[in-house]
Design a protein around this motif. Structure first.
Motif, mmCIF file in Angstrom:
data_model
loop_
_atom_site.group_PDB
_atom_site.id
_atom_site.type_symbol
_atom_site.label_atom_id
_atom_site.label_comp_id
_atom_site.label_asym_id
_atom_site.label_seq_id
_atom_site.Cartn_x
_atom_site.Cartn_y
_atom_site.Cartn_z
ATOM 1 N N UNK A 82 2.784 -4.091 -2.026
ATOM 2 C CA UNK A 82 2.686 -5.365 -1.271
ATOM 3 C C UNK A 82 2.549 -5.742 0.013
ATOM 4 N N UNK A 83 3.273 -4.838 0.654
ATOM 5 C CA UNK A 83 2.989 -4.834 2.322
ATOM 6 C C UNK A 83 1.819 -4.460 2.574
ATOM 7 N N UNK A 84 1.069 -3.717 1.949
ATOM 8 C CA UNK A 84 -0.344 -2.983 2.371
ATOM 9 C C UNK A 84 -1.306 -3.996 1.767
ATOM 10 N N UNK A 85 -1.011 -4.886 0.957
ATOM 11 C CA UNK A 85 -1.918 -5.644 0.196
ATOM 12 C C UNK A 85 -2.617 -4.786 -0.655
ATOM 13 N N UNK A 86 -2.198 -3.921 -1.217
ATOM 14 C CA UNK A 86 -3.043 -2.949 -2.209
ATOM 15 C C UNK A 86 -1.924 -3.110 -3.798
ATOM 16 N N UNK A 87 -2.670 -2.597 -4.681
ATOM 17 C CA UNK A 87 -2.092 -2.295 -6.007
ATOM 18 C C UNK A 87 -0.844 -1.236 -6.024
ATOM 19 N N UNK A 88 0.164 -1.602 -6.838
ATOM 20 C CA UNK A 88 0.877 -0.512 -7.106
ATOM 21 C C UNK A 88 0.598 0.453 -7.660
ATOM 22 N N UNK A 89 -0.418 0.404 -8.439
ATOM 23 C CA UNK A 89 -0.777 1.743 -9.289
ATOM 24 C C UNK A 89 -1.877 2.580 -8.272
ATOM 25 N N UNK A 90 -2.389 2.031 -7.199
ATOM 26 C CA UNK A 90 -2.904 2.868 -6.155
ATOM 27 C C UNK A 90 -1.987 3.843 -5.637
ATOM 28 N N UNK A 91 -0.635 3.055 -5.079
ATOM 29 C CA UNK A 91 0.276 3.986 -4.534
ATOM 30 C C UNK A 91 1.024 5.096 -5.502
ATOM 31 N N UNK A 92 1.091 4.799 -6.783
ATOM 32 C CA UNK A 92 1.269 5.773 -7.648
ATOM 33 C C UNK A 92 0.400 6.951 -7.818
ATOM 34 N N UNK A 93 -0.872 6.659 -7.868
ATOM 35 C CA UNK A 93 -1.965 7.842 -8.056
ATOM 36 C C UNK A 93 -2.041 8.458 -6.725
ATOM 37 N N UNK A 94 -1.805 7.906 -5.462
ATOM 38 C CA UNK A 94 -1.876 8.574 -4.345
ATOM 39 C C UNK A 94 -0.604 9.579 -4.010
ATOM 40 N N UNK A 95 0.498 9.056 -4.680
ATOM 41 C CA UNK A 95 1.676 9.971 -4.691
ATOM 42 C C UNK A 95 1.577 11.092 -5.554
ATOM 43 N N UNK A 96 1.089 11.005 -6.792
ATOM 44 C CA UNK A 96 0.667 11.965 -8.005
ATOM 45 C C UNK A 96 -0.289 12.860 -7.323
ATOM 46 N N UNK A 97 -1.138 12.432 -6.269
ATOM 47 C CA UNK A 97 -2.079 13.266 -5.963
ATOM 48 C C UNK A 97 -3.481 13.336 -6.780
ATOM 49 N N UNK A 98 -3.334 12.161 -7.602
ATOM 50 C CA UNK A 98 -4.590 12.077 -8.525
ATOM 51 C C UNK A 98 -5.646 11.274 -7.752
ATOM 52 N N UNK A 99 -5.518 10.855 -6.586
ATOM 53 C CA UNK A 99 -6.914 10.471 -5.967
ATOM 54 C C UNK A 99 -6.598 10.540 -4.315
ATOM 55 N N UNK A 100 -7.620 10.456 -3.628
ATOM 56 C CA UNK A 100 -7.496 10.755 -1.916
ATOM 57 C C UNK A 100 -7.435 9.222 -1.559
ATOM 58 N N UNK A 101 -6.783 8.988 -0.554
ATOM 59 C CA UNK A 101 -6.912 7.570 -0.060
ATOM 60 C C UNK A 101 -8.167 7.373 0.804
ATOM 61 N N UNK A 102 -8.881 5.995 0.595
ATOM 62 C CA UNK A 102 -10.008 5.614 1.429
ATOM 63 C C UNK A 102 -9.367 5.568 2.671
ATOM 64 N N UNK A 103 -10.699 5.470 3.429
ATOM 65 C CA UNK A 103 -10.315 5.578 5.089
ATOM 66 C C UNK A 103 -9.415 4.395 5.528
#
Length: 176
Positions: free
Chosen positions: A110-131
Motif C-alpha cells: 500500500x505504501x509503495x502503491x503496488x499490489x501485495x501479490x507483487x511483494x509476495x512474489x519478490x520475497x519468494x524470489x519468483x520474480x525480479x523487481x522492475x527498476x
C-alpha cells in the motif's frame, strides 16, 4: 561464371554488396538490396572496405574498433559493464527490511502503491523487481538491492590441474 549468393542465378560480373551486415557476391538484380562494397586501392587508410553510402564515416569507426582490438585478448567493454545487477539475495533483503520496519506485505504494498501479490512474489524470489519497484523498495526500506557488476577483465583460472574448466568452477550455489 559465378552464382549469385542470394538467388543462385549465373552471373559473369558479380557485385560485392553488404546486406544486413554480410558481404555477398550477387547479380545485378539482387545488388539493389544492399550497399555496394568497393576494395580500397590505396594503403593510406586502415580500412579494407569502404561502402559507397558511408565512405566518410567508415574511417572514424574503423579507428575506434582497431584501437579496442589492439589491446590483445581483452574483451571489448559495453554498456552492460557499468550496469548494476540485482543482488542474488534480494528476496531475503526485502523480507528482513520489511519485517524490521514492522510492516506486513499488504502494508508495504500500500505504501509503495503496488499490489501485495507483487511483494509476495519478490520475497519468494519468483520474480525480479522492475527498476521502478526496486527504487521504491530501496527508498522506503532504506536498503540496497543492487550489487555492482564486475569491472575487471581478468582471465578465469580453473581449479583443475588439467587447465580445463568444469561447471563447478563457474557456478556459485545458492544454497551454500
Amino acid at each position: 561464371m559465378v552464382q549469385c549468393e542470394m538467388c543462385g542465378t549465373e552471373t559473369s560480373t558479380p557485385k560485392t554488396v553488404k546486406i544486413e551486415g554480410a558481404e555477398l557476391d550477387v547479380c545485378d538484380s539482387c545488388a539493389e538490396f544492399g550497399t555496394e562494397v568497393r576494395t580500397q586501392e590505396s594503403s593510406e587508410t586502415s580500412t579494407k572496405y569502404s561502402t559507397s553510402s558511408s565512405s566518410g564515416t567508415s574511417d572514424s569507426s574503423a579507428g575506434d574498433s582497431s584501437g579496442g582490438s589492439s589491446g590483445g585478448s581483452r574483451r571489448r567493454r559495453d554498456m552492460f559493464d557499468e550496469m548494476e545487477e540485482v543482488a542474488a539475495d534480494y528476496d531475503q533483503r526485502i523480507r528482513q527490511a520489511r519485517e524490521s520496519a514492522g510492516l506486513s506485505q499488504e502494508d508495504l504494498a500500500g505504501e509503495l502503491n503496488e499490489k501485495a501479490s507483487l511483494i509476495r512474489k519478490l520475497e519468494r524470489g519468483d520474480m525480479l523487481p522492475s527498476d521502478s519497484v526496486q527504487k521504491k523498495l530501496e527508498r522506503k526500506l532504506e536498503i540496497s538491492l543492487s550489487e555492482g557488476g564486475e569491472t575487471e577483465d581478468t582471465e578465469w583460472e580453473g581449479s583443475s590441474s588439467t587447465g580445463s574448466y568444469t561447471l563447478g568452477d563457474v557456478v556459485t550455489r545458492k544454497d551454500s
